[in-house]
Design a protein around this motif. Structure first.
Motif, short mmCIF file in Angstrom:
data_model
loop_
_atom_site.label_atom_id
_atom_site.label_comp_id
_atom_site.label_asym_id
_atom_site.label_seq_id
_atom_site.Cartn_x
_atom_site.Cartn_y
_atom_site.Cartn_z
N ASP A 132 0.85 -1.17 0.00
CA ASP A 132 0.00 0.00 0.00
C ASP A 132 0.89 1.24 0.00
O ASP A 132 1.75 1.38 0.87
CB ASP A 132 -0.87 -0.01 1.26
CG ASP A 132 -1.89 1.12 1.30
OD1 ASP A 132 -1.66 2.15 0.62
OD2 ASP A 132 -2.89 0.99 2.01
N ASN B 173 -2.12 13.37 -3.48
CA ASN B 173 -1.46 12.49 -4.45
C ASN B 173 -1.76 11.03 -4.10
O ASN B 173 -2.47 10.73 -3.12
CB ASN B 173 0.05 12.77 -4.51
CG ASN B 173 0.80 12.32 -3.26
OD1 ASN B 173 0.21 11.87 -2.28
ND2 ASN B 173 2.11 12.47 -3.28
N ARG B 174 -1.22 10.09 -4.87
CA ARG B 174 -1.56 8.68 -4.68
C ARG B 174 -0.99 8.12 -3.38
O ARG B 174 -1.34 7.02 -2.97
CB ARG B 174 -1.09 7.84 -5.87
CG ARG B 174 0.41 7.67 -5.98
CD ARG B 174 0.78 6.86 -7.23
NE ARG B 174 0.23 5.53 -7.21
CZ ARG B 174 0.85 4.47 -6.70
NH1 ARG B 174 2.03 4.59 -6.14
NH2 ARG B 174 0.29 3.29 -6.75
N TRP B 175 -0.11 8.85 -2.73
CA TRP B 175 0.44 8.43 -1.45
C TRP B 175 -0.32 9.05 -0.27
O TRP B 175 0.11 8.95 0.87
CB TRP B 175 1.93 8.77 -1.38
CG TRP B 175 2.75 7.92 -2.30
CD1 TRP B 175 3.33 6.71 -2.03
CD2 TRP B 175 3.07 8.21 -3.66
NE1 TRP B 175 3.98 6.22 -3.13
CE2 TRP B 175 3.84 7.12 -4.16
CE3 TRP B 175 2.78 9.27 -4.53
CZ2 TRP B 175 4.33 7.08 -5.47
CZ3 TRP B 175 3.25 9.22 -5.84
CH2 TRP B 175 4.02 8.14 -6.29
N ARG C 266 4.13 10.31 -9.88
CA ARG C 266 4.57 9.36 -10.89
C ARG C 266 4.84 10.13 -12.18
O ARG C 266 3.92 10.65 -12.80
CB ARG C 266 3.49 8.30 -11.15
CG ARG C 266 3.46 7.16 -10.16
CD ARG C 266 2.45 6.11 -10.61
NE ARG C 266 2.43 4.96 -9.76
CZ ARG C 266 3.21 3.89 -9.89
NH1 ARG C 266 4.11 3.87 -10.86
NH2 ARG C 266 3.10 2.87 -9.06
N LYS D 21 8.18 7.16 -6.63
CA LYS D 21 7.70 8.39 -5.99
C LYS D 21 8.74 9.48 -6.23
O LYS D 21 9.67 9.65 -5.46
CB LYS D 21 7.49 8.15 -4.50
CG LYS D 21 6.79 9.26 -3.76
CD LYS D 21 6.66 8.87 -2.29
CE LYS D 21 5.90 9.91 -1.51
NZ LYS D 21 5.85 9.55 -0.06
#
Length: 481
Positions: A48, A349-351, A385, A441
């Motif tokens: 994850d 963001n995706r994090w 990314r 990242k």
């Protein structure tokens, strides 16, 4: 009556970037370097992206990571140790004025308690700083940035052991003596307040080896306070030109709503984040922290001589890292800094990192109002990314927009009086992620061709943001594009 003019950044403002040795250098087993805590952080494929699996470690996880069949990205970094001239040349082409970086503790004292420093390790930084100076890039050096010799975990139990004070002070005095003529600005400990988010990296404590884990962490922080004061005292005696800083990761929150319970919890939370800088900039333990310790059955060993040491050796400047902001909600959140509620007005963001430029204005202004000491932005950025096109371009308008808005926020705080002398983006070129140990990242203005498994040509490709940031630097922040 004389009209008061708004303040602007000076012509000597330090525009630049920031990296850490453990995320960039590599060469983990070369020229006498010992293993560090960062060297056992694995890359876990498919994990994850918001999972910081290297935070609170117990003995079994520690042994699993230390001896497992993993790929350890920080052992090779982005080969900065071998390629530092190429990286510095690229930064010089971007016209940066400063690079904040760290010295690897285990490159200087491979075991942490060695009788003599490793000359080959010292010589590397001689070469690095000399080359930076030849390119007119000012080094800002962090003495301890998330990597301690692994022997100090195994033999001493990390920073919970009082013996680490003198071992770290010996290391700090060694590098100050060596580089006092080439390095003016020093940050002693990176993000000293992140003991709940980066506990193992910061403190080297295994949670099952402590009877009272939270007490062990705060005792370890006290040891870091004392070590910081001793190093500051030594530096000021060594040379009046040396500027010694302390560093916070900005974790100030806002209330989720105007519900008085949300407002009160937010206030109490934020005070315990000011605690670290209150000690190192004001020179004493504040009453609210002592009350918190009493309420949570935390009994710290603090001597009268240590209190006097802290009082007489406060830091010269405050370094701040700012990435995101969060809210707190009574009934859902606690005093744990990891317990937050996402702000519904912000994108992320995706994090899971929210994007809130105004938070930088708020934090800089609050710290300035509270402490009135010079400040630097030691880290500011967000991972994305990036896509490398067929013609080797990276069109990263999202990164440009992020930094545009954050620099605007910084300049607003400066115009209102905040004394800020440097802005360092994290990071000026792509390096290994601190939290997830991945290369995907990416933060940099320079694309570095390595992937999550360490494969790639290592070639540099200048992103669109490279040319944008160069223009910002050339205009001294007056033209943000």
């Amino acid at each position: 009556m004389e009209e008061l003019a708004m303040k602007e950044i000076g012509k000597d403002f330090l525009w630049g970037g920031a990296i850490a040795a453990n995320q960039a250098e590599g060469a983990y087993n070369r020229d006498g370097r010992g293993l560090s805590t960062a060297d056992i952080q694995p890359f876990i494929s498919g994990a994850d992206p918001v999972d910081l699996h290297f935070n609170d470690l117990d003995s079994s996880t520690y042994e699993k990571y230390r001896n497992g069949a993993y790929f350890y990205p920080k052992r090779q970094g982005v080969h900065f140790y071998d390629r530092y001239k190429e990286y510095i040349d690229a930064l010089a082409e971007m016209h940066v004025k400063t690079l904040r970086l760290s010295i690897s503790w285990s490159r200087i004292f491979p075991n942490g308690d060695d009788a003599e420093p490793n000359e080959l390790g010292l010589a590397f930084y001689d070469r690095l700083f000399e080359y930076m100076k030849s390119k007119n890039i000012e080094p800002i050096v962090t003495i301890f940035h998330y990597e301690m010799p692994l022997n100090l975990v195994d033999k001493y139990g990390g920073w919970a052991n009082r013996e680490l004070i003198d071992l770290f002070v010996n290391y700090g005095q060694t590098v100050l003596n060596r580089y006092q003529h080439v390095v003016k600005y020093w940050i002693i400990i990176n993000q000293i307040n992140l003991i709940h988010k980066e506990a193992f990296a910061s403190l080297g404590i295994l949670k099952d080896q402590a009877d009272h884990y939270e007490q062990a962490k705060f005792q370890a922080i006290h040891h870091q306070f004392v070590a910081s004061a001793k190093i500051t005292e030594f530096a000021h005696q060594l040379s009046p030109t040396l500027q010694m800083g302390m560093m916070l990761a900005d974790t100030l929150t806002v209330p989720y709503s105007c519900d008085p319970a949300d407002v009160k919890l937010n206030f109490q939370r934020n005070r315990m984040q000011y605690f670290y800088s209150d000690v190192l900039l004001r020179g004493e333990y504040p009453e609210y922290a002592l009350t918190y310790f009493e309420d949570h059955n935390i009994r710290l060993e603090i001597t009268e001589s240590e209190k006097e040491l802290l009082r007489n050796n406060t830091a010269d400047f405050l370094a701040v890292s700012y990435y995101w902001s969060n809210t707190v909600k009574a009934g859902e959140n606690t005093m744990d800094p990891n317990s937050t509620v996402k702000n519904p007005y912000l994108k992320e963001n995706r994090w899971g990192w929210s994007i809130n430029a105004s938070g930088l204005y708020l934090c800089v202004s609050k710290y300035w109002d509270r402490y009135r000491v010079p400040m630097m932005i030691a880290e500011n950025g967000i991972g994305f990314r990036d896509v490398l096109t067929a013609d080797c371009k990276v069109h990263d308008n999202y990164r440009i927009e992020y930094h545009q808005e954050h620099i605007k926020a910084l300049l607003e705080a400066v115009r209102e009086g905040a004394n800020v002398f440097a802005y360092c983006t994290w990071a000026p070129f792509d390096i290994i992620s601190a939290g997830t140990a991945e290369m995907t990242k990416r933060y940099g203005f320079i694309y570095v061709d390595y992937d999550d498994e360490g494969n790639g040509s290592g070639e540099f490709h200048y992103k669109d943001s490279f040319y944008w940031y160069r223009h910002v630097i050339d205009s001294n922040g007056q033209d943000l594009g």
